[in-house]
Design a protein around this motif. Structure first.
Motif, PDB file in Angstrom:
ATOM      1  N   THR A 253       0.995  -1.148   0.106  1.00  0.00           N
ATOM      2  CA  THR A 253      -0.004   0.185   0.003  1.00  0.00           C
ATOM      3  C   THR A 253       0.737   1.234  -0.003  1.00  0.00           C
ATOM      4  O   THR A 253       1.605   1.615   0.796  1.00  0.00           O
ATOM      5  N   LEU A 254       0.800   2.229  -0.987  1.00  0.00           N
ATOM      6  CA  LEU A 254       1.869   3.164  -1.212  1.00  0.00           C
ATOM      7  C   LEU A 254       1.021   4.777  -0.829  1.00  0.00           C
ATOM      8  O   LEU A 254      -0.220   4.626  -0.633  1.00  0.00           O
ATOM      9  N   ARG A 255       2.022   5.477  -0.460  1.00  0.00           N
ATOM     10  CA  ARG A 255       1.573   6.823  -0.077  1.00  0.00           C
ATOM     11  C   ARG A 255       1.067   7.535  -1.390  1.00  0.00           C
ATOM     12  O   ARG A 255       1.383   7.238  -2.628  1.00  0.00           O
ATOM     13  N   ARG A 256       0.534   8.448  -1.315  1.00  0.00           N
ATOM     14  CA  ARG A 256       0.016   9.330  -2.328  1.00  0.00           C
ATOM     15  C   ARG A 256       1.184   9.847  -3.165  1.00  0.00           C
ATOM     16  O   ARG A 256       2.199  10.247  -2.853  1.00  0.00           O
ATOM     17  N   GLY A 257       0.869   9.536  -4.532  1.00  0.00           N
ATOM     18  CA  GLY A 257       1.785   9.875  -5.566  1.00  0.00           C
ATOM     19  C   GLY A 257       3.040   9.056  -5.753  1.00  0.00           C
ATOM     20  O   GLY A 257       3.837   9.078  -6.590  1.00  0.00           O
ATOM     21  N   GLU A 258       3.261   7.913  -4.726  1.00  0.00           N
ATOM     22  CA  GLU A 258       4.123   6.985  -4.899  1.00  0.00           C
ATOM     23  C   GLU A 258       4.268   6.265  -5.992  1.00  0.00           C
ATOM     24  O   GLU A 258       5.376   6.150  -6.728  1.00  0.00           O
ATOM     25  N   ARG A 259       2.944   5.622  -6.327  1.00  0.00           N
ATOM     26  CA  ARG A 259       3.001   4.767  -7.743  1.00  0.00           C
ATOM     27  C   ARG A 259       3.481   5.793  -8.980  1.00  0.00           C
ATOM     28  O   ARG A 259       3.943   5.256  -9.762  1.00  0.00           O
ATOM     29  N   GLU A 260       2.756   6.846  -8.971  1.00  0.00           N
ATOM     30  CA  GLU A 260       2.883   7.714  -9.993  1.00  0.00           C
ATOM     31  C   GLU A 260       4.469   8.232 -10.252  1.00  0.00           C
ATOM     32  O   GLU A 260       5.006   8.178 -11.446  1.00  0.00           O
ATOM     33  N   ALA A 261       5.097   8.283  -9.078  1.00  0.00           N
ATOM     34  CA  ALA A 261       6.569   8.565  -9.236  1.00  0.00           C
ATOM     35  C   ALA A 261       7.473   7.516  -9.590  1.00  0.00           C
ATOM     36  O   ALA A 261       8.375   7.585 -10.396  1.00  0.00           O
ATOM     37  N   MET A 262       7.188   6.190  -9.231  1.00  0.00           N
ATOM     38  CA  MET A 262       7.835   4.999  -9.514  1.00  0.00           C
ATOM     39  C   MET A 262       7.654   4.787 -11.113  1.00  0.00           C
ATOM     40  O   MET A 262       8.484   4.506 -11.753  1.00  0.00           O
ATOM     41  N   VAL A 263       6.248   4.994 -11.834  1.00  0.00           N
ATOM     42  CA  VAL A 263       6.311   4.810 -13.160  1.00  0.00           C
ATOM     43  C   VAL A 263       6.913   5.906 -14.049  1.00  0.00           C
ATOM     44  O   VAL A 263       7.520   5.529 -14.975  1.00  0.00           O
ATOM     45  N   LEU A 264       6.882   7.215 -13.431  1.00  0.00           N
ATOM     46  CA  LEU A 264       7.921   8.161 -14.324  1.00  0.00           C
ATOM     47  C   LEU A 264       9.406   7.670 -14.028  1.00  0.00           C
ATOM     48  O   LEU A 264       9.867   7.715 -15.104  1.00  0.00           O
ATOM     49  N   ALA A 265       9.861   7.284 -12.877  1.00  0.00           N
ATOM     50  CA  ALA A 265      11.028   6.867 -12.669  1.00  0.00           C
ATOM     51  C   ALA A 265      11.484   5.804 -13.703  1.00  0.00           C
ATOM     52  O   ALA A 265      12.660   5.591 -14.131  1.00  0.00           O
ATOM     53  N   GLU A 266      10.674   4.761 -13.816  1.00  0.00           N
ATOM     54  CA  GLU A 266      10.889   3.551 -14.661  1.00  0.00           C
ATOM     55  C   GLU A 266      11.549   3.979 -16.000  1.00  0.00           C
ATOM     56  O   GLU A 266      12.113   2.962 -16.533  1.00  0.00           O
ATOM     57  N   GLN A 267      11.123   5.041 -16.489  1.00  0.00           N
ATOM     58  CA  GLN A 267      11.435   5.558 -17.756  1.00  0.00           C
ATOM     59  C   GLN A 267      13.050   5.629 -17.940  1.00  0.00           C
ATOM     60  O   GLN A 267      13.607   4.996 -18.917  1.00  0.00           O
ATOM     61  N   LEU A 268      13.702   5.697 -16.874  1.00  0.00           N
ATOM     62  CA  LEU A 268      15.346   6.215 -16.700  1.00  0.00           C
ATOM     63  C   LEU A 268      15.717   5.311 -15.759  1.00  0.00           C
ATOM     64  O   LEU A 268      17.108   5.136 -15.906  1.00  0.00           O
ATOM     65  N   PRO A 326       5.925  22.436  -8.451  1.00  0.00           N
ATOM     66  CA  PRO A 326       6.255  21.671  -7.612  1.00  0.00           C
ATOM     67  C   PRO A 326       5.419  20.746  -7.179  1.00  0.00           C
ATOM     68  O   PRO A 326       4.170  21.095  -7.249  1.00  0.00           O
ATOM     69  N   GLY A 327       5.770  19.680  -6.167  1.00  0.00           N
ATOM     70  CA  GLY A 327       5.033  18.703  -5.583  1.00  0.00           C
ATOM     71  C   GLY A 327       5.074  17.116  -6.013  1.00  0.00           C
ATOM     72  O   GLY A 327       5.769  16.937  -6.881  1.00  0.00           O
ATOM     73  N   ASP A 328       4.235  16.564  -5.585  1.00  0.00           N
ATOM     74  CA  ASP A 328       4.317  15.042  -5.717  1.00  0.00           C
ATOM     75  C   ASP A 328       3.674  14.711  -7.391  1.00  0.00           C
ATOM     76  O   ASP A 328       3.105  15.656  -7.938  1.00  0.00           O
ATOM     77  N   ALA A 329       4.043  13.576  -7.752  1.00  0.00           N
ATOM     78  CA  ALA A 329       3.736  13.506  -9.008  1.00  0.00           C
ATOM     79  C   ALA A 329       2.253  13.186  -9.569  1.00  0.00           C
ATOM     80  O   ALA A 329       1.889  12.908 -10.516  1.00  0.00           O
ATOM     81  N   LEU A 330       1.310  13.108  -8.465  1.00  0.00           N
ATOM     82  CA  LEU A 330      -0.080  12.898  -8.558  1.00  0.00           C
ATOM     83  C   LEU A 330      -0.934  14.255  -8.651  1.00  0.00           C
ATOM     84  O   LEU A 330      -1.251  14.461  -9.895  1.00  0.00           O
ATOM     85  N   ASP A 331      -0.781  15.258  -7.688  1.00  0.00           N
ATOM     86  CA  ASP A 331      -1.422  16.092  -7.876  1.00  0.00           C
ATOM     87  C   ASP A 331      -1.050  17.426  -7.423  1.00  0.00           C
ATOM     88  O   ASP A 331      -1.547  18.606  -7.516  1.00  0.00           O
ATOM     89  N   GLY A 332       0.426  17.310  -7.045  1.00  0.00           N
ATOM     90  CA  GLY A 332       1.224  18.563  -6.552  1.00  0.00           C
ATOM     91  C   GLY A 332       1.348  19.078  -5.333  1.00  0.00           C
ATOM     92  O   GLY A 332       1.506  20.222  -4.863  1.00  0.00           O
ATOM     93  N   HIS A 333       0.487  18.019  -4.221  1.00  0.00           N
ATOM     94  CA  HIS A 333       0.615  18.315  -2.916  1.00  0.00           C
ATOM     95  C   HIS A 333       2.169  18.157  -2.487  1.00  0.00           C
ATOM     96  O   HIS A 333       2.869  17.273  -3.055  1.00  0.00           O
ATOM     97  N   LEU A 334       2.651  18.756  -1.582  1.00  0.00           N
ATOM     98  CA  LEU A 334       4.072  18.463  -0.847  1.00  0.00           C
ATOM     99  C   LEU A 334       4.108  16.998  -0.262  1.00  0.00           C
ATOM    100  O   LEU A 334       3.459  17.154   0.870  1.00  0.00           O
ATOM    101  N   ASN A 335       4.846  16.481  -0.330  1.00  0.00           N
ATOM    102  CA  ASN A 335       5.218  14.970   0.139  1.00  0.00           C
ATOM    103  C   ASN A 335       6.428  14.767   0.559  1.00  0.00           C
ATOM    104  O   ASN A 335       6.806  13.892   1.143  1.00  0.00           O
TER     105      ASN A 335
END
Length: 480
Positions: A253-268, A326-335
């Protein structure tokens, strides 16, 4: 009042002064022209002044509005909402505060000075404006405002590149080349997405998670977490892949934006590949291998150097992923960890621009500075500088520590736990590593790991580091 400013390219910029309680006339009086000559590049900027009245119909295109604000008392701020609304209607492009009778020197009245500095930062954060560094005084040369405004609207050219700058650039590029030569190769695990189609829904995944054959692995995760965090629960579960021998995936179970950040990072980067986005659980690759926390001391010196080189390459790759806000990869909240304080999991943001984020962080840093300065009196630290604190908004992992880096059996370095990841100033990667190294016990941060943080994430100016530490202290101590 209207002010027309011919730019160096021949274009004209028009300004409106929105008075607070009639105080606008205090700025420019009956003068019809002001000229500011800048010494840095010899440019001359002329302000043509025209009187403004409440019933004056706006006939020209306004580029910048100035809101004249009296912050010496609560009563002086009574007219601000009306003036600010007028300024926004007149100039949707840019608005600046000009404060009346500000105390800009510490020696004049230290407590009042500290209060004014924080009050100015609060107003700028609340209304989304910057303020001119010059104030408005009853007996005062208005050309000072002209110079400050000219600097804000037409910034002077950057200082010429020095030999030191060139040498620093060449040195960093040489380190990048060295890191690429020694970095570990990337070998990703096989894609098992087609083998997970048999999972029908969340209830089915819940049943798979309760598989007794994986209890030993989960108990090991809990025991390792107990050494780091109080009252740990199992954050991840090992799930066997149906029909495959000795093949698993991890459910978490991931925190807000964590899954989206992993999908982004997976590119590189090599990160656990994420599957089944339709489930409440985040299903990802099972990486066979230890974290650096478990194996770092067992690595040889050359292996430690190669891990550090690989992480440096990863950080440079993440800095190529940029975003305008700035902000998380989901909706821009600070995490990021600097915004997850001890008073609870509060959510800051989202912020529509880097400027809004800068004003918010400046207010936080100034609150900490006010508190510390009030305690230490004449020995107080100087006001924190924001220079260099908000450059290059890019993808930042936010917690590059030994327990968040895995070394697989194929000698590939994987980054895990992206809960603090998002788009932030690039310097926060290094500031976060330094902060973790200094606050965690040595059994978690070996000295041989701590010495690599500058090499991995880059050097950080002491003033930049101090600013972000002040932000972190404010998040921990104050409520908003």
């Amino acid at each position: 009042m209207w002010a027309s400013v011919p730019a160096r390219d021949g274009k004209s910029t028009t300004f409106e002064l929105v008075p607070c309680g009639g105080q606008g006339v205090l700025i420019l009086g009956a003068q019809s022209e002001l000229t500011h000559r800048r010494g840095e590049d010899g440019s001359q900027i002329t302000f043509d002044i025209h009187m403004w009245e409440d019933n004056h119909a706006v006939k020209v295109d306004i580029d910048v509005a100035l809101v004249v604000a009296d912050i010496s008392s609560k009563e002086g701020e009574a007219n601000l909402p009306v003036d600010i609304e007028h300024a926004r209607e007149a100039s949707p492009r840019a608005v600046y505060f000009v404060f009346i009778d500000p105390v800009w020197t510490y020696e004049h009245d230290a407590p009042y000075y500290r209060l004014q500095v924080v009050r100015c930062a609060y107003l700028c954060h609340t209304f989304g404006f910057d303020h001119l560094r010059t104030g408005v005084y009853s007996s005062w040369d208005p050309a000072l405002v002209a110079g400050d405004l000219a600097t804000a609207i037409f910034p002077p050219p950057r200082s010429p590149t020095t030999v030191k700058d060139v040498l620093s650039f060449v040195y960093e590029k040489a380190l990048d080349w060295f890191a690429r030569c020694l970095s570990y190769p990337i070998i990703r695990p096989a894609d098992v997405s087609s083998k997970l189609d048999y999972v029908t829904d969340n209830n089915h995944m819940d049943a798979l998670i309760n598989n007794e054959s994986c209890d030993e692995w989960e108990k090991d995760i809990i025991s390792r977490g107990a050494s780091l965090f109080p009252n740990p629960s199992c954050p991840v579960h090992l799930v066997p892949i149906h029909g495959e021998q000795d093949a698993f995936v991890v459910a978490k179970t991931l925190r807000r934006g964590e899954r989206e950040a992993m999908v982004l990072a997976e590119q590189l980067l090599p990160v656990p590949r994420v599957y089944r986005h339709d489930l409440k659980w985040t299903v990802m690759d099972y990486i066979r291998g230890p974290t650096l926390l478990s194996c770092w001391e067992e690595l040889s010196r050359i292996e430690k150097l190669r891990v550090a080189c690989t992480l440096r390459v990863y950080v440079r790759r993440m800095r190529t992923l940029q975003r305008a806000y700035p902000g998380d990869a989901l909706d821009g909240h600070l995490n990021a960890q600097f915004f997850c304080g001890e008073l609870g999991d509060r959510r800051f943001g989202p912020f529509g621009s880097v400027d809004d984020f800068r004003r918010f962080c400046t207010y936080l840093a100034y609150r900490t500075w006010q508190m510390r300065a009030s305690r230490h009196g004449d020995d107080a630290e100087p006001i924190p500088s924001i220079d260099g604190c908000f450059e290059h908004i890019c993808l930042v992992h936010g917690d590059l520590s030994p327990w968040n880096v895995m070394l697989s059996e194929s000698r590939t370095v994987f980054l895990i736990d992206w809960e603090f990841a998002g788009y932030y100033p690039a310097c926060l990667e290094a500031v976060g590593m330094r902060f973790t190294n200094d606050t965690m016990p040595e059994r978690f941060i070996p000295a041989s790991w701590a010495r690599y943080w500058k090499f991995i994430a880059g050097p950080v100016d002491v003033h930049v580091d101090r600013f972000w530490v002040f932000v972190r202290i404010a998040v921990d101590r104050f409520s908003y």
